[in-house]
Design a protein around this motif. Structure first.
Motif, PDB file in Angstrom:
ATOM      1  N   ASP A 139      15.309  -1.729   7.789  1.00  0.00           N
ATOM      2  CA  ASP A 139      14.048  -1.628   8.508  1.00  0.00           C
ATOM      3  C   ASP A 139      13.176  -0.519   7.906  1.00  0.00           C
ATOM      4  O   ASP A 139      12.139  -0.184   8.447  1.00  0.00           O
ATOM      5  CB  ASP A 139      14.351  -1.341   9.979  1.00  0.00           C
ATOM      6  N   PHE A 140      13.626   0.076   6.788  1.00  0.00           N
ATOM      7  CA  PHE A 140      12.912   1.219   6.223  1.00  0.00           C
ATOM      8  C   PHE A 140      12.110   0.811   4.994  1.00  0.00           C
ATOM      9  O   PHE A 140      12.442  -0.149   4.317  1.00  0.00           O
ATOM     10  CB  PHE A 140      13.917   2.310   5.846  1.00  0.00           C
ATOM     11  N   LEU A 141      11.082   1.596   4.754  1.00  0.00           N
ATOM     12  CA  LEU A 141      10.250   1.356   3.582  1.00  0.00           C
ATOM     13  C   LEU A 141      10.347   2.592   2.702  1.00  0.00           C
ATOM     14  O   LEU A 141      10.245   3.711   3.179  1.00  0.00           O
ATOM     15  CB  LEU A 141       8.804   1.109   4.041  1.00  0.00           C
ATOM     16  N   PHE A 142      10.548   2.386   1.390  1.00  0.00           N
ATOM     17  CA  PHE A 142      10.638   3.502   0.458  1.00  0.00           C
ATOM     18  C   PHE A 142       9.426   3.507  -0.461  1.00  0.00           C
ATOM     19  O   PHE A 142       8.641   2.563  -0.486  1.00  0.00           O
ATOM     20  CB  PHE A 142      11.969   3.442  -0.307  1.00  0.00           C
ATOM     21  N   TYR A 143       9.305   4.618  -1.204  1.00  0.00           N
ATOM     22  CA  TYR A 143       8.114   4.803  -2.032  1.00  0.00           C
ATOM     23  C   TYR A 143       8.495   4.967  -3.488  1.00  0.00           C
ATOM     24  O   TYR A 143       9.460   5.654  -3.825  1.00  0.00           O
ATOM     25  CB  TYR A 143       7.361   6.050  -1.546  1.00  0.00           C
TER      26      TYR A 143
ATOM     27  N   GLN B 227       6.825   5.704   6.984  1.00  0.00           N
ATOM     28  CA  GLN B 227       7.262   5.655   8.379  1.00  0.00           C
ATOM     29  C   GLN B 227       6.488   4.589   9.151  1.00  0.00           C
ATOM     30  O   GLN B 227       7.036   3.895   9.999  1.00  0.00           O
ATOM     31  CB  GLN B 227       7.060   7.046   8.993  1.00  0.00           C
ATOM     32  N   SER B 228       5.189   4.463   8.835  1.00  0.00           N
ATOM     33  CA  SER B 228       4.375   3.492   9.571  1.00  0.00           C
ATOM     34  C   SER B 228       4.280   2.154   8.825  1.00  0.00           C
ATOM     35  O   SER B 228       3.547   1.269   9.233  1.00  0.00           O
ATOM     36  CB  SER B 228       2.982   4.076   9.835  1.00  0.00           C
ATOM     37  N   LYS B 229       5.057   2.033   7.754  1.00  0.00           N
ATOM     38  CA  LYS B 229       5.219   0.763   7.010  1.00  0.00           C
ATOM     39  C   LYS B 229       3.918   0.180   6.485  1.00  0.00           C
ATOM     40  O   LYS B 229       3.597  -0.984   6.748  1.00  0.00           O
ATOM     41  CB  LYS B 229       5.901  -0.273   7.892  1.00  0.00           C
ATOM     42  N   GLN B 230       3.158   1.006   5.756  1.00  0.00           N
ATOM     43  CA  GLN B 230       1.940   0.516   5.152  1.00  0.00           C
ATOM     44  C   GLN B 230       2.098   0.494   3.631  1.00  0.00           C
ATOM     45  O   GLN B 230       2.966   1.172   3.091  1.00  0.00           O
ATOM     46  CB  GLN B 230       0.774   1.426   5.535  1.00  0.00           C
ATOM     47  N   VAL B 231       1.255  -0.258   2.959  1.00  0.00           N
ATOM     48  CA  VAL B 231       1.391  -0.393   1.507  1.00  0.00           C
ATOM     49  C   VAL B 231       0.190   0.144   0.729  1.00  0.00           C
ATOM     50  O   VAL B 231       0.169   0.072  -0.504  1.00  0.00           O
ATOM     51  CB  VAL B 231       1.659  -1.860   1.099  1.00  0.00           C
ATOM     52  N   TRP B 232      -0.798   0.668   1.432  1.00  0.00           N
ATOM     53  CA  TRP B 232      -1.953   1.268   0.745  1.00  0.00           C
ATOM     54  C   TRP B 232      -2.030   2.751   1.066  1.00  0.00           C
ATOM     55  O   TRP B 232      -2.206   3.131   2.223  1.00  0.00           O
ATOM     56  CB  TRP B 232      -3.257   0.557   1.140  1.00  0.00           C
ATOM     57  N   LEU B 233      -1.902   3.562   0.028  1.00  0.00           N
ATOM     58  CA  LEU B 233      -1.879   5.021   0.196  1.00  0.00           C
ATOM     59  C   LEU B 233      -3.302   5.554   0.326  1.00  0.00           C
ATOM     60  O   LEU B 233      -4.134   5.333  -0.557  1.00  0.00           O
ATOM     61  CB  LEU B 233      -1.208   5.645  -1.026  1.00  0.00           C
ATOM     62  N   PRO B 234      -3.598   6.296   1.412  1.00  0.00           N
ATOM     63  CA  PRO B 234      -4.931   6.907   1.508  1.00  0.00           C
ATOM     64  C   PRO B 234      -5.103   7.987   0.434  1.00  0.00           C
ATOM     65  O   PRO B 234      -4.135   8.597  -0.013  1.00  0.00           O
ATOM     66  CB  PRO B 234      -4.926   7.550   2.911  1.00  0.00           C
TER      67      PRO B 234
END
Lengths: 236, 236
Positions: free
Chosen positions: B3-7, B134-141
């Motif tokens: 359920d985790f997203l890595f970078y 943590q919030s599972k988004q794919v576009w980095l501000p």
């Protein structure tokens, strides 16, 4: 007149009185002078104007000049009920931000997936007071101790009852269903969310399932965002 | 699937590659197993699915299974420009919360009353990455360095330009004037607010004066609240 607001737990009967050590400490930060006028609140709607009459190393004495009572509108009434985070810093932050934004009551919930079994609320209550002063309000929000989830459901009587729940199949956003000038109760789950049986129980108790946005939010972010939406609904 | 997203800072050319030490460290927290599937993003719209192929004390090796590109909608585009607080913790909170809620770009402003003359943004950028995961988004501000106020005013081209300014005589709330599906720029002042001449300069540059609510908000609270309103305007 100083731009700062100070706190007293009770309006003293006497015209002339000493500030508490805490507040005297805060006042010293802004370098108080004799005859300077300051304002204080008891968090119960009273706004006191006072003059500094004596400053010693141990005490600061002030004299009341005037008092004004500011009525609290009965609605909107914002009651947040939230499962506390493991990390106390995050709770302190939540409570500071919600006080600045505006809320009436916060109850901490003990739920199935709540990792925190005990919670000392003294420090959190002090945070509320300091945020109240900083944001210049005169009504202190209420902070309740950790309360059992089922017990809480049975006791709440808000006109609009919401449970924030991450559900991609039913993404009704809180902003779409909240009505202005109501009493609200909003439930926010712990890091692992509410259990399916808790959700069921809340729905049976008349709570409506709502989303707080498209992204997964941490508990304290959900609390701040929910509190803000309930405030905004009364502006539009 | 975890359920985790890595970078990863860049999608590697090779099918099989080692995770960075940072990400391997994060992955170890959830006790990775061989053949476990994980998801990664480069913060540039790519969502990578990969399988763990090797775990040693020094490295974790993974193999790409699939990649999906998620288009970024051109609007809403939320650009916040804010005078940094003295306290770095408050900036880290701001940036974490705004990432969870959703924004595109943050510029730090150097204004007349800005007490902070230097700002290291590395730590803040790492906060953005961790909140993104943590919030599972794919576009980095995007996070910009400290920029001079006048220089910034001249450079921004948003369709709706706002300056948050505490003014009891003109309390138009941001929620009343923001239009959906636009590019936005919102200026937030330092602890002592913008100077009258800065306000004048912003108005001349086409910025509209707005309020963020009835209470006095700290800089970081104003940033979060403003960011949230711009998001909500695109939901209603």
């Amino acid at each position: 007149m100083s731009d700062f607001l100070f706190y007293i737990s009770q309006i003293p009967k006497n015209q002339i009185f000493d500030l508490s050590d805490d507040e005297a400490g805060h006042l010293r930060v802004i370098r108080p002078r004799i005859k300077q006028t300051i304002r204080l609140t008891d968090g119960q709607g009273n706004l006191l104007t006072a003059k500094i009459t004596k400053i010693t190393k141990r005490k600061i004495t002030i004299e009341q000049i005037g008092i004004k009572f500011i009525e609290k509108p009965p609605k909107p009434y914002i009651h947040l009920a939230l499962a506390p985070t493991k990390n106390l810093d995050r709770l302190e932050w939540l409570i500071e931000k919600c006080t600045e934004i505006g809320f009436n009551r916060l109850t901490f919930l003990f739920t199935q997936y709540t990792e925190r079994k005990h919670l000392k609320t003294d420090r959190l209550r002090r945070k509320v007071i300091s945020a109240l002063k900083q944001s210049k309000q005169v009504w202190l929000p209420q902070v309740d101790d950790l309360t059992d989830f089922s017990e809480f459901l049975a006791s709440t009587e808000a006109e609009q009852k919401f449970i924030a729940y991450v559900d991609t199949k039913n993404p009704t956003h809180l902003i779409q269903v909240v009505q202005p000038q109501k009493t609200y109760c909003l439930l926010i789950g712990p890091e692992g969310d509410f259990s399916p049986s808790e959700l069921e129980e809340a729905l049976e108790a008349g709570f409506q399932k709502v989303s707080l946005g498209k992204n997964r939010l941490r508990t304290e972010t959900a609390g701040i965002v929910g509190c803000h939406i309930l405030n905004l609904a009364n502006l539009m």
